[in-house]
Write a protein that holds these residues in place. Structure first.
Motif, short mmCIF file in Angstrom:
data_model
loop_
_atom_site.label_atom_id
_atom_site.label_comp_id
_atom_site.label_asym_id
_atom_site.label_seq_id
_atom_site.Cartn_x
_atom_site.Cartn_y
_atom_site.Cartn_z
N THR A 50 4.99 4.69 -8.44
CA THR A 50 3.87 4.04 -7.76
C THR A 50 4.03 4.03 -6.24
N GLY A 51 5.23 4.24 -5.75
CA GLY A 51 5.46 4.16 -4.31
C GLY A 51 5.56 2.74 -3.79
N ALA A 97 -4.26 1.26 7.31
CA ALA A 97 -3.37 1.92 8.27
C ALA A 97 -3.19 3.38 7.88
N GLN A 119 11.39 2.54 -2.81
CA GLN A 119 10.03 2.62 -3.34
C GLN A 119 10.10 3.08 -4.78
N GLY A 142 3.53 8.74 1.75
CA GLY A 142 4.28 7.69 2.41
C GLY A 142 5.70 7.53 1.91
N ALA A 143 5.96 7.98 0.69
CA ALA A 143 7.28 7.73 0.13
C ALA A 143 8.36 8.38 0.99
N GLY A 180 -0.59 6.87 -1.04
CA GLY A 180 0.66 6.33 -0.51
C GLY A 180 1.87 7.00 -1.10
N ILE A 181 1.90 7.12 -2.42
CA ILE A 181 3.07 7.70 -3.05
C ILE A 181 3.25 9.16 -2.64
N PRO A 209 2.40 -2.29 7.41
CA PRO A 209 1.00 -2.40 7.80
C PRO A 209 0.29 -3.59 7.16
N ASN A 210 0.76 -4.01 5.99
CA ASN A 210 -0.05 -5.00 5.26
C ASN A 210 0.69 -6.33 5.02
N ARG A 251 -5.74 3.89 -2.03
CA ARG A 251 -4.69 3.89 -1.01
C ARG A 251 -3.31 4.14 -1.62
N ARG A 252 -3.11 3.54 -2.78
CA ARG A 252 -1.80 3.72 -3.42
C ARG A 252 -1.62 5.13 -3.96
N ARG A 278 -0.88 11.58 -12.30
CA ARG A 278 -0.60 10.14 -12.28
C ARG A 278 -1.84 9.33 -12.64
N LEU A 292 -7.56 -0.39 -2.65
CA LEU A 292 -6.13 -0.28 -2.96
C LEU A 292 -5.86 0.79 -4.03
N ARG A 321 -3.42 -0.80 11.43
CA ARG A 321 -2.69 -1.85 10.72
C ARG A 321 -3.51 -2.24 9.50
N GLY A 322 -2.91 -3.05 8.64
CA GLY A 322 -3.64 -3.54 7.48
C GLY A 322 -3.76 -2.48 6.40
N PRO A 323 -4.55 -2.75 5.38
CA PRO A 323 -4.61 -1.85 4.22
C PRO A 323 -5.08 -0.44 4.56
N ILE A 353 0.83 -1.21 0.00
CA ILE A 353 0.00 0.00 0.00
C ILE A 353 0.86 1.26 0.00
N ALA A 354 2.14 1.11 -0.33
CA ALA A 354 3.03 2.28 -0.44
C ALA A 354 3.07 3.10 0.83
N SER A 355 3.12 2.44 1.97
CA SER A 355 3.14 3.18 3.24
C SER A 355 4.51 3.79 3.50
#
Lengths: 67, 412
Positions: A31-32, B351, A27, B110-111, B106-107, A57-58, B102-103, B219, B99, B347-349, A12-14
């Motif tokens: 897309t991360g 988070a 990463q 989270g990156a 994420g980028i 996390p996943n 989330r992605r 993107r 997802l 936690r999990g997808p 999930i690119a966390s």
């Protein structure tokens, strides 16, 4: 020795892994998603790699211990 | 650097009350047991899961536990009965559908490299806010004049929107987490922000910049299934309103807790390199959550308790983060705690997507305040600091502080 496998379908690119163990995980710029830099890292990376696997996390990162 | 206080009056204890009661017919349930049967403030009954491994399983296994009911709706009476999902409400999605969103976040959030790149901006914002309170009339409300401006300015920077528009963001964020607000008032606040985001989308499509929303649009359009305008509206709405309020509350709670634990504060002043572990320990330790709502989609079992498809399940991330099986001496605040794989970012997808940004903001703010305002102290006995009562995230409503001087910022 630790051997690492990653399941990108779950990623999930966390960014948790790249932060915990930057020498082993990166990463993808677009897309991360996780990029595994070193599937069999040196022993001194073991602590950081375990932390990355625990904190992901996943549950993307799977570790196997090798003698 | 602090005032002494009666231990029982610490905010961390005052704020720790359980918002749940035993469900009807389950009066004997142990609210702290592995699985408790509870009635939530929204009036639904749920299985509250408290052990670390079980909490992690509930949040990680979307094939058994769906996010469809909304993660915090068990706290909000106005959200029941459940409404049909709006387009782009990724908080209530599962699996591949989720997802895709989330992605995209994420980028941007989270990156690791992107977070590193944000550090100078966060430092500049923290320094500017400290400069601004240096000349303000004391006591200063650290929550209103430091925590909220800092976290709001970071989001404004990330989104490249004017800081002057902040009232709109604040109104929407407060409404989202307000337990008692009526549906009409909440909807009015959300609609104003949605209209703002719509205009932003038009602008960013025409003039893409180097901001999070422009990146996501660009993107998305290069990908296989571009986001619709409704979906982008949800994304922009979440980016603007979901991050700063909870982070600001945590920052203020951290400062108050430092006043209440002078030994830990002295330890951090002595060794500022503890800031990263300190931030995660505050997030683990402070009562900042009320559980995450899931709904079982198959008959299953947790810790020997039968759960039926359709039953609501609450992942007790706070309780799990105090599980003595995983955290030695869990009720102790230990700013050097390592390892610290707490569950309070989820936690999990699902988070927390902003957890790296939150860590960065909290860390820079903490380091900088301790360095530049060593004389900082609470202006009232800490037992008199008011706590928020209408917000589902507990914490100080205000934090009046005084200080002798604000030292100059370090050269970047």
């Amino acid at each position: 020795m630790i051997h690492i496998e990653t399941d990108t379908d779950l990623c999930i690119a966390s960014g948790v892994c790249a932060l915990a163990a930057p020498a082993v995980f990166d990463q993808d710029e677009d897309t991360g998603l996780v990029v595994l830099l070193d599937a069999d890292p040196a022993e001194e990376q073991a602590g950081a790699v375990r932390e990355a696997a625990t904190m992901c996390p996943n549950a993307v990162i799977r570790l196997t211990e090798r003698a | 650097m602090s005032v002494s206080t009666d231990l029982s009056a610490r905010a961390v204890d005052r704020a720790r009350g359980c918002p749940f009661a035993a469900a009807a017919g389950h009066e004997e349930t142990d609210l702290n047991g592995p699985v408790a049967r509870v009635r939530t403030p929204a009036g639904i009954d749920a299985w509250m899961v408290n052990r670390y491994d079980d909490v992690r399983d509930v949040l990680s296994d979307a094939t058994r536990f769906s996010s469809g009911a909304g993660s915090i709706n068990h706290m909000l009476p106005r959200m029941w009965p459940p409404q049909p999902m709006e387009p782009g409400d990724f908080n209530r999605m599962d699996g591949a559908e989720h997802l895709r969103f989330r992605r995209a976040f994420g980028i941007e959030l989270g990156a690791a490299k992107r977070i590193d790149g944000l550090r100078p901006a966060v430092q500049r914002i923290v320094d500017e806010r400290l400069d601004a309170i240096a000349g303000a009339e004391q006591p200063v409300d650290l929550h209103e004049l430091f925590s909220k401006p800092v976290t709001t300015a970071v989001i404004a920077d990330l989104m490249d929107v004017p800081y002057e528009d902040r009232q709109l963001f604040h109104d929407s964020a407060s409404a989202a987490l307000d337990i008692n607000i009526d549906v009409e008032t909440a909807t009015a606040a959300f609609d104003k922000l949605k209209a703002y985001v719509r205009k932003l989308l038009v602008d960013r499509r025409e003039n893409p910049g180097d901001d999070a929303l422009s990146h996501i649009i660009t993107r998305s359009e290069a990908g296989e299934k571009p986001f619709t305008d409704d979906e982008l509206e949800s994304i922009g709405f979440a980016l603007i309103s979901a991050g700063f309020d909870v982070t600001a509350g945590m920052l203020t709670f951290i400062m108050l807790t430092l006043f209440e634990f002078p030994d830990e504060m002295a330890r951090l002043v002595e060794d500022p390199s503890l800031a990263p572990t300190a931030v995660d320990e505050f997030v683990r330790y402070l009562p900042g959550n009320v559980g995450i709502l899931r709904q079982a989609i198959v008959d299953t079992e947790i810790a020997g308790v039968q759960i039926k498809a359709g039953d609501y399940v609450l992942a007790g991330i706070g309780a799990g983060s105090h599980d003595a099986e995983v955290f030695p001496d869990p009720e102790k605040l230990d700013l050097a705690r390592t390892p610290n794989s707490h569950l309070n970012f989820g936690r999990g997808p699902h988070a927390c997507v902003g957890q790296q940004l939150a860590r960065l903001e909290l860390r820079v703010a903490l380091e900088t305040v301790l360095r530049r305002v060593p004389s900082l102290r609470c202006a009232v006995p800490v037992s008199e600091v008011p706590l928020r009562e209408d917000n589902i995230v507990p914490g100080p409503a205000h934090l009046p502080v005084v200080f002798d001087e604000v030292l100059p910022a370090q050269e970047q």
